[in-house]
Design a protein around this motif. Structure first.
Motif, PDB file in Angstrom:
ATOM      1  N   MET A   1       5.746  10.810   2.491  1.00  0.00           N
ATOM      2  CA  MET A   1       5.310  11.075   3.854  1.00  0.00           C
ATOM      3  C   MET A   1       4.112  10.302   4.205  1.00  0.00           C
ATOM      4  O   MET A   1       3.667  10.163   5.433  1.00  0.00           O
ATOM      5  CB  MET A   1       5.380  12.459   4.302  1.00  0.00           C
ATOM      6  N   LEU A   2       3.378   9.849   3.203  1.00  0.00           N
ATOM      7  CA  LEU A   2       2.190   9.083   3.294  1.00  0.00           C
ATOM      8  C   LEU A   2       2.374   7.704   4.064  1.00  0.00           C
ATOM      9  O   LEU A   2       3.033   6.984   3.548  1.00  0.00           O
ATOM     10  CB  LEU A   2       1.628   8.949   2.083  1.00  0.00           C
TER      11      LEU A   2
ATOM     12  N   VAL B   1       0.077   0.410 -10.817  1.00  0.00           N
ATOM     13  CA  VAL B   1       1.284   0.591 -10.340  1.00  0.00           C
ATOM     14  C   VAL B   1       1.697   1.675  -9.241  1.00  0.00           C
ATOM     15  O   VAL B   1       2.258   1.468  -8.316  1.00  0.00           O
ATOM     16  CB  VAL B   1       2.246   1.123 -11.600  1.00  0.00           C
ATOM     17  N   ALA B   2       0.755   2.809  -9.463  1.00  0.00           N
ATOM     18  CA  ALA B   2       0.830   3.842  -8.164  1.00  0.00           C
ATOM     19  C   ALA B   2       0.500   3.393  -7.034  1.00  0.00           C
ATOM     20  O   ALA B   2       1.029   3.476  -5.987  1.00  0.00           O
ATOM     21  CB  ALA B   2      -0.157   5.155  -8.615  1.00  0.00           C
TER      22      ALA B   2
ATOM     23  N   HIS C   1       1.594   1.492  -1.365  1.00  0.00           N
ATOM     24  CA  HIS C   1       1.520   0.680  -0.193  1.00  0.00           C
ATOM     25  C   HIS C   1       2.676  -0.288  -0.156  1.00  0.00           C
ATOM     26  O   HIS C   1       2.601  -1.162   0.635  1.00  0.00           O
ATOM     27  CB  HIS C   1       0.284  -0.261  -0.671  1.00  0.00           C
ATOM     28  N   LYS C   2       3.512  -0.161  -1.073  1.00  0.00           N
ATOM     29  CA  LYS C   2       4.879  -0.794  -0.807  1.00  0.00           C
ATOM     30  C   LYS C   2       4.628  -2.235  -1.214  1.00  0.00           C
ATOM     31  O   LYS C   2       5.250  -3.093  -0.065  1.00  0.00           O
ATOM     32  CB  LYS C   2       5.710  -0.231   0.578  1.00  0.00           C
TER      33      LYS C   2
ATOM     34  N   GLY D   1       5.571  -8.342  -7.870  1.00  0.00           N
ATOM     35  CA  GLY D   1       4.555  -9.383  -8.265  1.00  0.00           C
ATOM     36  C   GLY D   1       3.119  -9.141  -7.786  1.00  0.00           C
ATOM     37  O   GLY D   1       2.281  -9.605  -8.669  1.00  0.00           O
ATOM     38  N   TRP D   2       2.846  -8.171  -7.032  1.00  0.00           N
ATOM     39  CA  TRP D   2       1.492  -8.053  -6.781  1.00  0.00           C
ATOM     40  C   TRP D   2       0.947  -7.011  -8.093  1.00  0.00           C
ATOM     41  O   TRP D   2      -0.396  -7.439  -8.368  1.00  0.00           O
ATOM     42  CB  TRP D   2       1.388  -6.771  -5.448  1.00  0.00           C
TER      43      TRP D   2
END
Length: 414
Positions: free
Chosen positions: A140-141, A389-390, A395-396, A400-401
């Motif tokens: 929900m964030l 990773v979290a 932030h979806k 690659g980021w």
């Protein structure tokens, strides 16, 4: 401790053992006597008594301090400073203070014991089934354009609530197990004991004003299995050996990691085939993780920037309905469960009377707490692969980021 004391007194040297509760004095005397310590060379007593008569004590070679996270108090300091030549050994399962103060001023070294998971594997502690309200839904964030979470999504995802009926949840999750219940004040402890007794579950309330003879009798009846549940506000958090505690019921929210661990691990004395049950009505696990989590203990301490911590270790107390014994943060003048009129207070938080406690999944909890930790950080403030990773998941960002950040921070070479 007994073996160190035995070796010390065998050589004709004196020991001093400092505790902070009368029940622990009796326990130490019994254990030391059974282990061959020369009790004529041993002084075992409460800090409150010893500090008043420290100038009359014979000098010890070794001083033991039990529950030593209290050792920064002036009463302890007066005793330690009176015997500069003595070896000081301080023992605690929770070397941390809510104030954030460290122990470098009184300790030269920190000797860390085996991790909790190792102790469970070796049979020294019982495994745990932990039940608590699910207080955050990371799905929900929602992130705003500036990278911060929106206020509305945070309110929906994280709601400070207390769920459930203490008696009903005990019957559902730990029926028949001996339990200790921690409440936020004496009145609530008495109400809780009454509620259990009305349901045919033998319970007794104990507090600081309970006469010593009566308190000793209740403790003995509990050990003998004649009392199933003991309720209290603060007495049985530290030190006392009650080996048949199989369940802990938390109705006292806290901001103190030390207090949380003392609460939780009271149920983890081992027995063949035992699984301890912890019923957390106040979401303490959301603040601290599971009690089985390995901690990075240090002497340095951590200052709580901008947080007022003096005077209390607990967040505002819960309301307990005197009629149905529902437990919740108060909103309005009536019980959300049965409609009974409630005592007045000023703390109003949303209540969900239909919600139930659920078993805590360790991996999911760890991921949730990690997401809460990194959600408002900037990428340059992330320091581990897990944090990166979290952050990417929240932030979806594309996978690659993560690779780009790891390469930028020198965590990978290619």
């Amino acid at each position: 401790m007994a073996e160190i004391a035995r070796r010390t007194t065998t050589r004709g040297n004196r020991i001093l053992f400092i505790v902070h509760r009368k029940e622990i004095v009796d326990q130490v005397v019994s254990t030391f006597s059974a282990q061959g310590v020369d009790m004529d060379l041993s002084k075992i007593g409460m800090v409150q008594t010893i500090t008043r008569h420290v100038d009359k004590l014979q000098e010890p070679a070794v001083i033991f301090v039990d529950e030593a996270h209290h050792v920064l108090a002036k009463s302890y300091q007066r005793i330690l400073e009176a015997f500069p030549n003595a070896v000081k050994l301080m023992f605690t399962a929770t070397p941390i203070r809510l104030s954030g103060d460290g122990f470098t001023s009184i300790a030269d070294d920190l000797i860390v014991g085996k991790p909790i998971d190792w102790l469970i594997e070796q049979g020294n502690l019982a495994p745990v089934a932990y039940y608590a309200p699910k207080q955050i839904n990371t799905e929900m964030l929602k992130v705003k354009r500036n990278g911060e979470f929106s206020d509305d999504s945070i309110k929906k995802a994280i709601k400070p609530k207390i769920y459930g009926n203490a008696v009903n949840n005990y019957l559902r999750l730990a029926n028949g197990k001996q339990a200790i219940a921690y409440t936020y004040n004496v009145d609530s402890a008495k109400q809780l004991a009454d509620a259990f007794n009305k349901h045919g579950i033998t319970a007794q309330e104990v507090d600081g004003k309970t006469p010593k003879v009566e308190r000793d009798e209740i403790i003995q009846q509990y050990r003998d299995g004649k009392i199933q549940i003991v309720t209290n506000a603060e007495l049985f958090t530290e030190g006392l050996d009650l080996p048949n505690v199989d369940c802990v019921i938390m109705l006292r929210p806290t901001q103190s990691l030390a207090l949380f661990l003392q609460f939780s691990m009271r149920s983890m004395n081992p027995r063949e085939g035992k699984t301890a049950v912890i019923i957390d009505h106040v979401g303490n696990v959301e603040r601290f993780g599971l009690p089985t989590e390995n901690r990075n203990w240090t002497l340095q301490g951590k200052k709580n920037k901008g947080k007022k911590t003096a005077g209390s270790e607990t967040v505002p107390g819960v309301t307990i309905c005197p009629k149905c014994f529902g437990t919740f943060y108060k909103q309005g003048d009536t019980c959300p469960y049965c409609g009974a009129e409630l005592p007045k207070d000023d703390h109003k938080v949303e209540v969900d009377g239909k919600a139930e406690l659920e078993k805590v999944d360790a991996e999911q909890l760890a991921q949730t707490r990690l997401m809460k930790k990194v959600k408002n950080k900037k990428p340059e403030e992330l320091h581990s692969v897990a944090e990166i990773v979290a952050y990417q998941k929240i932030h979806k960002y594309k996978p690659g980021w993560v690779y780009f950040q790891l390469k930028k921070k020198g965590m990978i070479r290619k």
